[in-house]
Design a protein around this motif. Structure first.
Motif, short mmCIF file in Angstrom:
data_model
loop_
_atom_site.label_atom_id
_atom_site.label_comp_id
_atom_site.label_asym_id
_atom_site.label_seq_id
_atom_site.Cartn_x
_atom_site.Cartn_y
_atom_site.Cartn_z
N GLN A 200 -53.21 -43.96 -30.92
CA GLN A 200 -52.74 -42.33 -31.30
C GLN A 200 -54.21 -41.37 -32.63
OE1 GLN A 200 -48.89 -42.32 -31.10
NE2 GLN A 200 -48.65 -43.41 -29.42
N SER A 201 -54.06 -42.06 -33.51
CA SER A 201 -53.93 -41.68 -34.63
C SER A 201 -55.67 -41.01 -34.33
CB SER A 201 -54.72 -42.86 -35.39
OG SER A 201 -55.17 -43.94 -35.29
N PHE A 202 -56.69 -41.04 -33.59
CA PHE A 202 -57.25 -40.46 -33.34
C PHE A 202 -57.38 -39.37 -32.48
CE2 PHE A 202 -59.02 -45.02 -33.75
CZ PHE A 202 -59.39 -44.55 -34.95
N GLY A 205 -52.83 -34.01 -31.45
CA GLY A 205 -52.81 -33.18 -32.48
C GLY A 205 -54.26 -32.77 -32.95
N ALA A 206 -55.60 -33.64 -33.39
CA ALA A 206 -56.07 -34.24 -34.33
C ALA A 206 -57.75 -33.95 -33.97
CB ALA A 206 -56.13 -34.84 -35.07
N ARG A 212 -64.09 -35.62 -36.18
CA ARG A 212 -64.74 -36.96 -36.01
C ARG A 212 -64.47 -37.78 -35.32
NH1 ARG A 212 -66.18 -39.21 -42.26
NH2 ARG A 212 -67.58 -37.09 -42.88
N ASN A 213 -62.79 -36.80 -35.18
CA ASN A 213 -62.18 -37.72 -33.89
C ASN A 213 -62.92 -37.96 -32.75
OD1 ASN A 213 -60.33 -38.93 -35.74
ND2 ASN A 213 -59.29 -36.65 -35.71
N LEU A 244 -60.43 -31.47 -23.21
CA LEU A 244 -61.53 -31.89 -24.64
C LEU A 244 -61.43 -33.23 -23.98
CD1 LEU A 244 -63.16 -31.37 -26.64
CD2 LEU A 244 -60.57 -31.61 -28.11
N ILE A 245 -59.69 -33.86 -23.39
CA ILE A 245 -60.67 -35.38 -23.65
C ILE A 245 -60.79 -35.75 -22.35
CG2 ILE A 245 -58.72 -37.30 -23.36
CD1 ILE A 245 -58.52 -37.08 -25.25
N GLY A 246 -61.32 -34.95 -21.24
CA GLY A 246 -62.07 -34.91 -20.33
C GLY A 246 -63.31 -35.22 -20.50
#
Ligand code: C2E
Ligand code: MG
Ligand code: MG
Ligand code: MG
Length: 289
Positions: A200-202, A205-206, A212-213, A244-246
């Motif tokens: 999750q840290s990558f 909400g970021a 960079r994530n 975006l994840i897609g």
């Protein structure tokens, strides 16, 4: 304590330490009761395919409703259970309960179960898995075991034997929280993972196209693709992060955007949606567990 009052300061810290040890002992006792008195239950969170928004599975997450303390986070009590030797009994209950529940779902829907490194080090794990599958009637391919890099900390041949034994049973393996801790690439070489769960840290909400994530997620996805592994982005909360994840190539999404972990009855409601599709609700309006 007041400035200059050395004794006061001393007492303050000593009391806090005592309170900490007592709290801890109490937590252990209560945890023993919790299992006997049915205070534990499982919440399930959807795992969604980025390609078509269909729900492909659920992660089972342990919940404890303490009679007086209320909700106690697994992040708090799992480490205590690991240290006081209760994780075996709790882990067995989780495995059997999750498999039995998943057997009531449509055939294409999997369940993911978190397995502690302590359970993983126990040679009895394969027989527990086999027994939970046989009792529930759940086919092995519908069970995914989530492990963290903690299982690699004991560098010996026994973890390799465990991976082989679990693969022989036919269950899927996922590497959880990837990108935190040491995240040695050697782990990916050693173990036959079907999936990498990007921490999750990558994600949370970021992310945006240029940061960079996003670059790190993309690199992990490229690596996973080459190794024939799926990828789940954990902790996706906002609707605009889905696309975006897609684009970054993750095959799956898990996060509050598709709902918080919820009880078994909510799973059946979600799976009854047209086409088995998930509904992106966003963080604010999602149904709490
Ligand atoms: P995990 O396996 O990485 O599980 C994902 C955690 O992220 C869950 O927290 C889930 O509720 C939370 N999460 C999912 N989506 C979002 C999101 O969009 N935003 C935010 N802020 N959080 C999100 P949970 O349920 O509190 O569990 C914490 C950890 O406790 C788990 O991390 C896992 O390591 C451990 N755990 C939970 N259940 C079990 C279990 O049955 N056995 C073992 N050994 N560990 C468990
Ligand atoms: Mg997990
Ligand atoms: Mg995780
Ligand atoms: Mg975690």
């Amino acid at each position: 304590a007041a400035k200059g009052d050395g004794r006061g300061v001393h007492r303050f810290y000593r009391d806090e330490l005592l309170e900490g040890a007592q709290y801890r002992r109490q937590l252990e006792d209560d945890l023993r009761q919790a299992l006997k008195q049915n205070q534990l239950h499982l919440a399930y969170q959807a795992v969604v395919s980025t390609a078509d928004e269909r729900i492909v599975g659920y992660e089972a997450l342990l919940r404890w409703s303490h009679p007086t303390r209320g909700f106690v986070s697994p992040a708090e009590f799992i480490p205590v259970a690991e240290e006081c030797g209760m994780i075996e009994a709790i882990g067995e209950w989780v495995m059997r309960t999750a498999c039995a529940e998943a057997a009531t779902w449509p055939e294409h829907v999997r369940v993911a179960v978190n397995v502690s490194p302590i359970q993983f080090a126990n040679p009895a794990l394969p027989s527990l898995v086999t027994s939970a599958l046989a009792t529930s009637g759940l086919p092995p391919r519908r069970l995914e075991l989530e492990i963290t890099e903690g299982v690699f900390l004991n560098e010996d041949a026994s973890s390799e034997r465990m991976f082989a034994a679990l693969k022989r049973i036919g269950v899927r393996l996922a590497l959880d929280d990837f990108g935190t801790g040491y995240s040695s690439l050697g782990y990916l070489k050693k173990a036959p993972f079907d999936k990498i769960k990007i921490d999750q840290s990558f994600v949370r909400g970021a992310i945006n196209e240029s940061n960079r994530n996003a670059a790190i997620i993309k690199a992990i996805v490229t690596l996973a693709d080459t190794l024939g592994m799926e990828t789940t982005a954990e902790g996706v909360e906002q609707q605009d992060e889905i696309a975006l994840i897609g684009e970054l190539g993750c095959s799956h999404i898990q996060g509050y955007v598709y709902g918080k972990p919820a009880g078994a009855e909510v799973v059946h409601e979600q799976l009854a949606q047209p086409g088995g599709k998930a509904i992106a609700v966003g963080f604010k309006t999602s149904r709490a567990q």
